[in-house]
Design a protein around this motif. Structure first.
Motif, mmCIF file in Angstrom:
data_model
loop_
_atom_site.group_PDB
_atom_site.id
_atom_site.type_symbol
_atom_site.label_atom_id
_atom_site.label_comp_id
_atom_site.label_asym_id
_atom_site.label_seq_id
_atom_site.Cartn_x
_atom_site.Cartn_y
_atom_site.Cartn_z
ATOM 1 N N SER A 211 53.763 51.094 36.281
ATOM 2 C CA SER A 211 53.142 52.380 36.560
ATOM 3 C C SER A 211 52.311 52.911 35.411
ATOM 4 O O SER A 211 51.467 53.765 35.615
ATOM 5 C CB SER A 211 54.227 53.388 36.938
ATOM 6 O OG SER A 211 55.187 53.495 35.907
ATOM 7 N N ARG B 88 49.438 61.868 40.042
ATOM 8 C CA ARG B 88 50.688 61.298 40.518
ATOM 9 C C ARG B 88 51.590 62.399 41.069
ATOM 10 O O ARG B 88 51.836 63.406 40.400
ATOM 11 C CB ARG B 88 51.415 60.585 39.375
ATOM 12 C CG ARG B 88 52.556 59.705 39.846
ATOM 13 C CD ARG B 88 53.218 58.987 38.692
ATOM 14 N NE ARG B 88 54.356 59.755 38.198
ATOM 15 C CZ ARG B 88 55.416 59.213 37.592
ATOM 16 N NH1 ARG B 88 55.460 57.907 37.388
ATOM 17 N NH2 ARG B 88 56.415 59.968 37.177
ATOM 18 N N GLU C 12 54.845 64.421 41.885
ATOM 19 C CA GLU C 12 56.140 64.547 41.205
ATOM 20 C C GLU C 12 57.175 65.271 42.045
ATOM 21 O O GLU C 12 58.323 65.416 41.632
ATOM 22 C CB GLU C 12 55.949 65.309 39.883
ATOM 23 C CG GLU C 12 54.955 64.669 38.923
ATOM 24 C CD GLU C 12 55.390 63.282 38.448
ATOM 25 O OE1 GLU C 12 56.593 62.955 38.544
ATOM 26 O OE2 GLU C 12 54.521 62.511 37.981
ATOM 27 N N ILE D 200 58.047 64.629 45.751
ATOM 28 C CA ILE D 200 57.885 63.921 47.020
ATOM 29 C C ILE D 200 59.029 64.276 47.970
ATOM 30 O O ILE D 200 60.200 64.258 47.589
ATOM 31 C CB ILE D 200 57.862 62.399 46.802
ATOM 32 C CG1 ILE D 200 56.709 62.009 45.862
ATOM 33 C CG2 ILE D 200 57.735 61.661 48.131
ATOM 34 C CD1 ILE D 200 56.745 60.555 45.436
ATOM 35 N N LEU E 105 60.677 54.027 48.528
ATOM 36 C CA LEU E 105 60.318 54.809 47.350
ATOM 37 C C LEU E 105 61.245 54.506 46.177
ATOM 38 O O LEU E 105 60.793 54.339 45.036
ATOM 39 C CB LEU E 105 60.346 56.304 47.680
ATOM 40 C CG LEU E 105 59.187 56.809 48.548
ATOM 41 C CD1 LEU E 105 59.519 58.167 49.155
ATOM 42 C CD2 LEU E 105 57.896 56.884 47.723
ATOM 43 N N ALA F 68 59.982 54.884 42.349
ATOM 44 C CA ALA F 68 59.500 56.260 42.480
ATOM 45 C C ALA F 68 60.627 57.240 42.783
ATOM 46 O O ALA F 68 60.373 58.396 43.122
ATOM 47 C CB ALA F 68 58.434 56.339 43.582
ATOM 48 N N GLN G 7 60.723 60.776 41.389
ATOM 49 C CA GLN G 7 59.705 61.692 41.891
ATOM 50 C C GLN G 7 60.095 62.291 43.241
ATOM 51 O O GLN G 7 59.446 63.213 43.712
ATOM 52 C CB GLN G 7 58.371 60.949 42.028
ATOM 53 C CG GLN G 7 57.789 60.465 40.709
ATOM 54 C CD GLN G 7 56.819 59.301 40.895
ATOM 55 O OE1 GLN G 7 57.114 58.162 40.554
ATOM 56 N NE2 GLN G 7 55.656 59.587 41.449
ATOM 57 N N LEU H 40 52.627 53.066 49.372
ATOM 58 C CA LEU H 40 53.482 53.980 48.610
ATOM 59 C C LEU H 40 53.375 53.696 47.120
ATOM 60 O O LEU H 40 53.406 54.629 46.300
ATOM 61 C CB LEU H 40 54.937 53.844 49.078
ATOM 62 C CG LEU H 40 55.250 54.440 50.456
ATOM 63 C CD1 LEU H 40 56.639 54.021 50.918
ATOM 64 C CD2 LEU H 40 55.144 55.966 50.420
ATOM 65 N N THR I 283 52.144 56.692 44.563
ATOM 66 C CA THR I 283 53.151 57.234 43.643
ATOM 67 C C THR I 283 52.949 56.780 42.201
ATOM 68 O O THR I 283 53.688 57.190 41.311
ATOM 69 C CB THR I 283 54.565 56.822 44.082
ATOM 70 O OG1 THR I 283 54.667 55.388 44.053
ATOM 71 C CG2 THR I 283 54.872 57.333 45.478
#
Length: 311
Positions: free
Chosen positions: A37, A54, A56, A58, A69, A74, A77, A153, A157
């Motif tokens: 990332s 991005r 933060e 979700i 995710l 992720a 997030q 995704l 993300t």
């Protein structure tokens, strides 16, 4: 996911509430892949959705999307998930519903990205009007759909490399599970049970495609040859007993307490090959109804069960 009736379950599969511990498909919310990332650049665009930075906060209203995710790194997030997202354990479960999404309740979580698997009540338009970015990830019909959703995704993300790594591992694991399948003169047959009311899934569904990878023949296919039931027909006891499947796979063990004993006790079922040969296989309801990374575990359960039958 709630499956008090098979019809509700079939609808959920079709619109995004369907179908992963035998195989080591570990999810993580903070283990990045090499070159991950940190290299992700924004803005990014997936379809009609563009994000300048991005996300933060979700909110995931799809159990499959939740698993994806967390699998791609992720998880930190994700600030809220729907009431059916029970994996992984650290997912921040809430009272939000993916079946009956409420725009006001979702907005109350102040999300900068909402992931949905269906557009019930035109929730996408409602959230868009509120200036809340939305990604729709419909129920997969093929593994390629799963891989694409992971990729999407990952981009949105900021975890594209991690998403690629998860996809590659899934493909590698599936290839390893299927490369040495025994060559059989006649395919083994199976019945996949969604609920004790005898709803099943045909080969044209995502679930059916996983069984096809294992080289099995689905006894439910003739019951929905024209596709009018969307791939989820209700069978009768007589049809199942007459088809005499080699295997019965139960995806209603948690919701409906079904097992080898309850199946054997059904009228006429004691003489079915699957019952006589102790080939009634209990699946994890959740793994068998989602299309995220744990689908590899579903395939492994199928392959392991059928491998016990001599070619």
């Amino acid at each position: 996911m709630s499956r008090r009736t098979p019809r509700l379950f079939a609808a959920a599969l079709a619109v995004g509430a369907l179908l992963l511990g035998g195989c080591a498909e570990k999810t993580s919310n903070d283990t990045p892949a090499a070159g991950g990332s940190s290299a992700a650049a924004f803005p990014v665009t997936v379809g009609k959705l563009s994000l300048d930075k991005r996300p933060e906060k979700i909110v995931s209203l799809s159990p499959s999307a939740t698993e994806m995710l967390f699998a791609i790194g992720a998880g930190k997030q994700v600030t809220a998930v729907d009431d059916q997202s029970n994996y992984p354990a650290e997912a921040p479960k809430s009272d939000l519903s993916g079946f009956q999404p409420n725009a006001e309740a979702i907005a109350g979580k102040s999300p900068d990205l909402v992931v949905l698997s269906n557009d019930t009540n035109k929730i996408v338009d409602q959230l868009t009007t509120l200036k809340i970015p939305v990604l729709l990830t419909p129920a997969a019909t093929t593994l390629d759909d799963t891989y694409q959703q992971l990729t999407d995704l990952g981009k949105l993300t900021g975890h594209p490399a991690e998403a690629d790594a998860v996809t590659k591992k899934m493909k590698d694991d599936i290839a390893a599970l299927t490369k040495d399948l025994p060559q059989r003169a006649k395919k083994l047959t199976y019945y996949h049970e969604l609920g004790p009311e005898l709803y099943s899934a045909t080969s044209k569904t995502f679930i059916g495609s996983i069984y096809a990878l294992a080289g099995l023949e689905n006894i439910a296919d003739p019951a929905d040859a024209d596709g009018k039931n969307g791939g989820y027909p209700q069978l009768s006891q007589e049809v199942i007993v007459k088809a005499n499947p080699d295997f019965v796979f139960l995806a209603d063990t948690k919701c409906c307490k079904q097992n080898a004993d309850t199946v054997k006790a059904r009228s006429g079922w004691a003489g079915v090959t699957a019952v006589k040969n102790n080939q009634v296989v209990a699946l994890d309801d959740d793994i068998a109804s989602r299309w995220g990374p744990r689908v590899v575990e579903l395939l492994k359960a199928i392959v392991d069960a059928t491998a016990k039958v001599p070619a």
